[in-house]
Motif scaffolding. Structure first.
Motif, mmCIF file in Angstrom:
data_model
loop_
_atom_site.group_PDB
_atom_site.id
_atom_site.type_symbol
_atom_site.label_atom_id
_atom_site.label_comp_id
_atom_site.label_asym_id
_atom_site.label_seq_id
_atom_site.Cartn_x
_atom_site.Cartn_y
_atom_site.Cartn_z
ATOM 1 N N VAL A 139 127.141 -75.883 48.443
ATOM 2 C CA VAL A 139 126.322 -74.687 48.196
ATOM 3 C C VAL A 139 126.610 -74.139 46.809
ATOM 4 O O VAL A 139 127.772 -73.922 46.440
ATOM 5 N N PHE A 140 125.552 -73.898 46.034
ATOM 6 C CA PHE A 140 125.650 -73.254 44.723
ATOM 7 C C PHE A 140 125.313 -71.773 44.898
ATOM 8 O O PHE A 140 124.316 -71.428 45.532
ATOM 9 N N VAL A 141 126.133 -70.900 44.294
ATOM 10 C CA VAL A 141 125.914 -69.458 44.403
ATOM 11 C C VAL A 141 126.027 -68.838 43.021
ATOM 12 O O VAL A 141 127.025 -69.047 42.320
ATOM 13 N N SER A 142 125.012 -68.074 42.608
ATOM 14 C CA SER A 142 125.107 -67.314 41.364
ATOM 15 C C SER A 142 125.559 -65.897 41.713
ATOM 16 O O SER A 142 125.058 -65.290 42.658
ATOM 17 N N CYS A 143 126.526 -65.393 40.961
ATOM 18 C CA CYS A 143 127.115 -64.083 41.239
ATOM 19 C C CYS A 143 126.887 -63.172 40.041
ATOM 20 O O CYS A 143 127.436 -63.397 38.959
ATOM 21 N N SER A 144 126.086 -62.137 40.237
ATOM 22 C CA SER A 144 125.637 -61.295 39.141
ATOM 23 C C SER A 144 126.765 -60.481 38.522
ATOM 24 O O SER A 144 126.898 -60.408 37.302
ATOM 25 N N LYS A 145 127.582 -59.858 39.342
ATOM 26 C CA LYS A 145 128.602 -58.953 38.812
ATOM 27 C C LYS A 145 129.807 -59.696 38.265
ATOM 28 O O LYS A 145 130.432 -59.268 37.291
ATOM 29 N N ILE A 161 134.652 -72.770 40.400
ATOM 30 C CA ILE A 161 133.732 -72.126 39.461
ATOM 31 C C ILE A 161 133.131 -73.202 38.566
ATOM 32 O O ILE A 161 133.854 -73.945 37.906
ATOM 33 N N LEU A 162 131.802 -73.284 38.562
ATOM 34 C CA LEU A 162 131.105 -74.258 37.711
ATOM 35 C C LEU A 162 130.772 -73.684 36.340
ATOM 36 O O LEU A 162 130.886 -74.378 35.327
ATOM 37 N N LEU A 163 130.321 -72.436 36.312
ATOM 38 C CA LEU A 163 129.921 -71.782 35.063
ATOM 39 C C LEU A 163 130.513 -70.379 35.030
ATOM 40 O O LEU A 163 130.597 -69.700 36.060
ATOM 41 N N ARG A 164 130.900 -69.944 33.820
ATOM 42 C CA ARG A 164 131.494 -68.614 33.641
ATOM 43 C C ARG A 164 130.712 -67.826 32.594
ATOM 44 O O ARG A 164 129.760 -68.335 32.006
ATOM 45 N N LYS A 165 131.176 -66.591 32.369
ATOM 46 C CA LYS A 165 130.518 -65.714 31.395
ATOM 47 C C LYS A 165 130.433 -66.383 30.019
ATOM 48 O O LYS A 165 129.441 -66.251 29.321
ATOM 49 N N GLY A 166 131.448 -67.124 29.640
ATOM 50 C CA GLY A 166 131.455 -67.796 28.346
ATOM 51 C C GLY A 166 130.420 -68.895 28.216
ATOM 52 O O GLY A 166 130.147 -69.386 27.120
ATOM 53 N N ASP A 167 129.824 -69.296 29.335
ATOM 54 C CA ASP A 167 128.785 -70.334 29.331
ATOM 55 C C ASP A 167 127.386 -69.726 29.213
ATOM 56 O O ASP A 167 126.418 -70.254 29.752
ATOM 57 N N ASN A 168 127.302 -68.574 28.529
ATOM 58 C CA ASN A 168 126.027 -67.874 28.287
ATOM 59 C C ASN A 168 125.417 -67.305 29.571
ATOM 60 O O ASN A 168 124.205 -67.206 29.694
ATOM 61 N N LEU A 169 126.257 -66.936 30.517
ATOM 62 C CA LEU A 169 125.758 -66.259 31.711
ATOM 63 C C LEU A 169 125.809 -64.753 31.503
ATOM 64 O O LEU A 169 126.833 -64.215 31.072
ATOM 65 N N VAL A 170 124.692 -64.079 31.771
ATOM 66 C CA VAL A 170 124.632 -62.623 31.713
ATOM 67 C C VAL A 170 123.908 -62.153 32.959
ATOM 68 O O VAL A 170 122.683 -62.130 33.014
ATOM 69 N N LYS A 171 124.668 -61.810 33.978
ATOM 70 C CA LYS A 171 124.133 -61.429 35.283
ATOM 71 C C LYS A 171 123.188 -62.500 35.839
ATOM 72 O O LYS A 171 121.988 -62.282 35.983
ATOM 73 N N SER A 190 119.969 -60.148 32.638
ATOM 74 C CA SER A 190 120.119 -59.237 31.503
ATOM 75 C C SER A 190 119.497 -59.743 30.203
ATOM 76 O O SER A 190 118.840 -58.993 29.492
ATOM 77 N N ASN A 191 119.704 -61.018 29.870
ATOM 78 C CA ASN A 191 119.125 -61.500 28.605
ATOM 79 C C ASN A 191 117.852 -62.309 28.818
ATOM 80 O O ASN A 191 117.291 -62.842 27.871
#
Length: 200
Positions: A139-145, A161-171, A190-191
């Protein structure tokens, strides 16, 4: 997606208490389903959020009611009574129903009669929004906060964790996994950016 030319749409907390079926090739509204029928025990119509299609049935997350199962004509067949006060996304795949709870920061897996198979909670999951399921039931889950995308193993016992804030994630909000191409689409709120990632 109901079939390659039809999609069903819910409108969340917009105050639009309908569920629409749209024909993609023409852009025409083919069906408008009033959601009052989903909240017979309530004095007001509750908001409809997540929606999924599987095995000729539409599954709709209805706030304070549960997951309502419809046929393609819009007739309610069954209601899976669960706490959906902050339930947002629902995905049905094979014999499982998955949903997120933004209040409890949890991801749930049920069988198709509504019995809970597992619940996943971790400090890395804060405000889970998007949900997608791979062919092997990971299961893949995107977490906004918490600004990340998590992979939960099919048995609900482990995650990474597959992707983090440093991977251009903004909410990050909406996500979709293309099982044939093994590609994960992640959309930021957000962006207003979206990106496709190859899952290897």
């Amino acid at each position: 997606m109901i079939d390659p030319d039809h999609i069903a749409i819910t409108y969340g907390s917009s105050g639009t208490n309908i569920l629409d079926v749209i024909k993609l090739s023409s852009g025409a509204l083919e069906k408008e389903i009033q959601t009052q029928q989903f909240a017979k025990k309530h004095s007001t119509t509750e908001n409809c959020f997540g929606i999924s299609y599987w095995d000729n049935k539409i599954y709709v997350m209805v706030e304070k009611v549960g997951i309502v199962v419809l046929d393609t004509s819009g007739k309610a067949l069954n209601t899976i009574s669960i706490d959906t006060e902050k339930g947002r996304k629902v995905v049905v795949f094979k014999d499982r129903i998955y949903y997120t709870d933004r209040k409890k920061n949890t991801v749930h897996c049920l069988n198709t009669v509504g019995q809970e198979m597992w619940v996943y909670r971790d400090k890395s999951i804060v405000e889970p929004c998007g949900l997608a399921v791979a062919s092997n039931l990971d299961v893949f889950v995107s977490c906004s906060k918490s600004n990340n995308v998590i992979l939960i193993r099919c048995d609900g016992k482990d995650s990474k964790i597959l992707l983090r804030k440093g991977d251009n994630l903004v909410k990050p909000k909406a996500i979709h996994f293309n099982r044939e191409r093994r590609e994960l689409l992640v959309c930021n709120k957000s962006n207003q950016h979206a990106a496709v990632y190859k899952v290897i």
